[in-house]
Write an enzyme that holds these catalytic residues in place. Sequence first.
Site, PDB file in Angstrom:
ATOM      1  N   HIS A 159       4.548   4.405  11.951  1.00  0.00           N
ATOM      2  CA  HIS A 159       3.549   5.317  12.514  1.00  0.00           C
ATOM      3  C   HIS A 159       4.131   6.273  13.557  1.00  0.00           C
ATOM      4  O   HIS A 159       3.367   6.970  14.232  1.00  0.00           O
ATOM      5  CB  HIS A 159       2.365   4.544  13.123  1.00  0.00           C
ATOM      6  CG  HIS A 159       1.556   3.790  12.124  1.00  0.00           C
ATOM      7  ND1 HIS A 159       0.283   3.320  12.393  1.00  0.00           N
ATOM      8  CD2 HIS A 159       1.813   3.409  10.851  1.00  0.00           C
ATOM      9  CE1 HIS A 159      -0.193   2.682  11.337  1.00  0.00           C
ATOM     10  NE2 HIS A 159       0.727   2.725  10.384  1.00  0.00           N
TER      11      HIS A 159
ATOM     12  N   HIS B 216       0.841  -1.201   0.000  1.00  0.00           N
ATOM     13  CA  HIS B 216       0.000   0.000   0.000  1.00  0.00           C
ATOM     14  C   HIS B 216       0.875   1.250   0.000  1.00  0.00           C
ATOM     15  O   HIS B 216       1.928   1.304   0.657  1.00  0.00           O
ATOM     16  CB  HIS B 216      -0.962   0.016   1.190  1.00  0.00           C
ATOM     17  CG  HIS B 216      -0.304   0.064   2.540  1.00  0.00           C
ATOM     18  ND1 HIS B 216      -0.007   1.244   3.192  1.00  0.00           N
ATOM     19  CD2 HIS B 216       0.115  -0.929   3.373  1.00  0.00           C
ATOM     20  CE1 HIS B 216       0.555   0.976   4.365  1.00  0.00           C
ATOM     21  NE2 HIS B 216       0.648  -0.329   4.505  1.00  0.00           N
TER      22      HIS B 216
ATOM     23  N   ASP C 132       6.628   1.968   6.736  1.00  0.00           N
ATOM     24  CA  ASP C 132       5.304   1.362   6.486  1.00  0.00           C
ATOM     25  C   ASP C 132       4.574   2.152   5.421  1.00  0.00           C
ATOM     26  O   ASP C 132       3.890   3.122   5.741  1.00  0.00           O
ATOM     27  CB  ASP C 132       4.515   1.361   7.797  1.00  0.00           C
ATOM     28  CG  ASP C 132       3.156   0.689   7.674  1.00  0.00           C
ATOM     29  OD1 ASP C 132       2.960  -0.108   6.733  1.00  0.00           O
ATOM     30  OD2 ASP C 132       2.289   0.975   8.509  1.00  0.00           O
TER      31      ASP C 132
ATOM     32  N   ASP D  31      -0.648   4.297   0.677  1.00  0.00           N
ATOM     33  CA  ASP D  31      -1.223   5.280   1.598  1.00  0.00           C
ATOM     34  C   ASP D  31      -0.518   5.192   2.947  1.00  0.00           C
ATOM     35  O   ASP D  31       0.020   4.156   3.324  1.00  0.00           O
ATOM     36  CB  ASP D  31      -2.740   5.080   1.754  1.00  0.00           C
ATOM     37  CG  ASP D  31      -3.119   3.717   2.322  1.00  0.00           C
ATOM     38  OD1 ASP D  31      -2.493   2.709   1.932  1.00  0.00           O
ATOM     39  OD2 ASP D  31      -4.036   3.653   3.156  1.00  0.00           O
TER      40      ASP D  31
ATOM     41  N   GLU E 229       4.299  -6.055   4.419  1.00  0.00           N
ATOM     42  CA  GLU E 229       4.280  -5.320   5.687  1.00  0.00           C
ATOM     43  C   GLU E 229       5.591  -5.546   6.450  1.00  0.00           C
ATOM     44  O   GLU E 229       6.217  -6.600   6.328  1.00  0.00           O
ATOM     45  CB  GLU E 229       3.101  -5.778   6.552  1.00  0.00           C
ATOM     46  CG  GLU E 229       1.738  -5.400   6.011  1.00  0.00           C
ATOM     47  CD  GLU E 229       1.427  -3.916   6.140  1.00  0.00           C
ATOM     48  OE1 GLU E 229       2.187  -3.199   6.818  1.00  0.00           O
ATOM     49  OE2 GLU E 229       0.429  -3.473   5.556  1.00  0.00           O
TER      50      GLU E 229
ATOM     51  N   GLU F 227      -5.188   0.956   2.662  1.00  0.00           N
ATOM     52  CA  GLU F 227      -4.868   0.001   3.719  1.00  0.00           C
ATOM     53  C   GLU F 227      -4.936   0.639   5.095  1.00  0.00           C
ATOM     54  O   GLU F 227      -5.389   0.015   6.053  1.00  0.00           O
ATOM     55  CB  GLU F 227      -3.480  -0.595   3.480  1.00  0.00           C
ATOM     56  CG  GLU F 227      -3.220  -1.896   4.237  1.00  0.00           C
ATOM     57  CD  GLU F 227      -2.731  -1.694   5.673  1.00  0.00           C
ATOM     58  OE1 GLU F 227      -2.760  -2.652   6.458  1.00  0.00           O
ATOM     59  OE2 GLU F 227      -2.309  -0.562   6.002  1.00  0.00           O
ATOM     60  N   GLU F 228      -4.473   1.874   5.192  1.00  0.00           N
ATOM     61  CA  GLU F 228      -4.469   2.559   6.485  1.00  0.00           C
ATOM     62  C   GLU F 228      -5.840   3.150   6.824  1.00  0.00           C
ATOM     63  O   GLU F 228      -6.048   3.617   7.943  1.00  0.00           O
ATOM     64  CB  GLU F 228      -3.419   3.681   6.494  1.00  0.00           C
ATOM     65  CG  GLU F 228      -1.997   3.225   6.258  1.00  0.00           C
ATOM     66  CD  GLU F 228      -1.416   2.451   7.430  1.00  0.00           C
ATOM     67  OE1 GLU F 228      -2.156   2.151   8.389  1.00  0.00           O
ATOM     68  OE2 GLU F 228      -0.213   2.141   7.391  1.00  0.00           O
TER      69      GLU F 228
END
Length: 378
Positions: free
Chosen positions: A350, A69, A102, A71, A165, A136-137
Site C-alpha cells: 500500500h 486477490h 500485495d 484487486d 497475503e 479483497e481491498e
Amino acid sequence: MTEAADPLPLAQALIRCRSVTPADDGALDTVQRALERLGFACKRLRFDEVDNLFARRGAASPHFLYCGHTDVVPPGDPSRWTDNPFAATVRDGVLYGRGACDMKGGIAAFVAGLSDFLAENPDHPGSISLLITGDEEGPSVNGTKRVLEWMEANGHVPDMCVVGEPTSREALGDTIKIGRRGSMNAWITVQGKQGHSAYPHKADNPIHRLIRVLDELTAEPLDHGSEHFEPSTLQVTGMRVDNAATNVIPEEASCFLNIRFNDRHDSKALAARIRDALGRHAPRHDLRIEVSGESFLTAPGPFVEALRRAVREEAGVEAKLDTGGGTSDARFIARCCPVAELGGLGRTLHQVDENVPVEELRALSRLYVRVLHECLRG
C-alpha cells in the site's frame, strides 16, 4: 528455475492490469490463461460488479485451496512514484508497481510454484484449487464470501487453505498467521436537550452523557489476551458535536468506536456491552454497528505443522505463529476448513513505490512448491 516457472513475467502482466477495486482490467483473464495451461478447469463467477475466479485440478482428497486477490488499492498521486505504478518496472533486481507486494507478486509466485510442482508430480495425490477474487481491498461482499457459498453448493469444499497475503516480517516464511482478531465499528449518537449553558438545569447535555458512556466502556481493558491472541482493544476513533457557539448546550453528540477482539469475545456480546452502557447513561440514542468479521483461530495441528515444516525445510527458519494485524479474507474461509496465511514480506504494501525483490518472488515460489509437497503427501 526455468523461465516457464519464473514468477516475474506473470507478476509483471498482472501489475500492468489497472485492477483498482472493483475494476479487473484483465487481471483474472491473465491468471486464468496461466492456470488453463496447467490443466486447471476454470470457472468465472461475477457477483454484482465484482469478477472472481475459481480453478481446480483433480477431484480427490485432500483438497488444497490457495486464496488470493488481484484487486489493489489506488496508487495515489502517480507523480510521487519513481515509475508509473502500473508499468511493472524492474530496476536493480527489484520489481516495482502497485500490487507487487500485495498481492499480485504472491499469486504469480504460487502459479509458478504450481508449474514446478506439477512438472515433478503430474499424478500428485489429492486436488488443488485456487480462489482468486477482485474484492479483497474493497467491501469484501461479492468476493471470497460469495465464491465460498458457490463452492459449498457445488461440491468444492476444501480440506485446507493457504491465503497468500504477505505475512513475513524480517525473513521469508518467518511468520504464519493462524488467526485474526475480529473487528467491529460502532456509531453512537446521543440525544439531549438544547439550552443555554448558563441554565444547564433547563437543558440535557448529551456530551456529558456520552462521556459517561465512553468512560464506562474504556475504564477497564476488555481482556488481557489469550493463548494465541494479544489483548482486545476498544478505541474511540472520532467524536463530533455540531455546535459553533460556546454558550449553547448542543442537542446531540456523536462518537465512533472500533473494537478489535480476540477469541474471548464475539460481536454479539460486545454489542450488548455497548447497549448496556448506553441504557444506563444515555437512554435516548441511536446506535449502528457493523461487523467486519469475528475472530477465528486455526489451532496448531497437522496442517499448521505441515506449513511450518515446509518453511523450515525450504527457507531455513522456524516460523512464528501469529494472529496480529487487521482482517483478511481468511475470516470467511475459517468456517469451511483450517486456514492459514503465508506469503512474502510486507515491507511496502500500500505504499508509494510498492516493490518486491525478484529473487524474493522466486524464493516464495520455491516455498510454495514445498508447501504443496507437505500438504498433499499421503
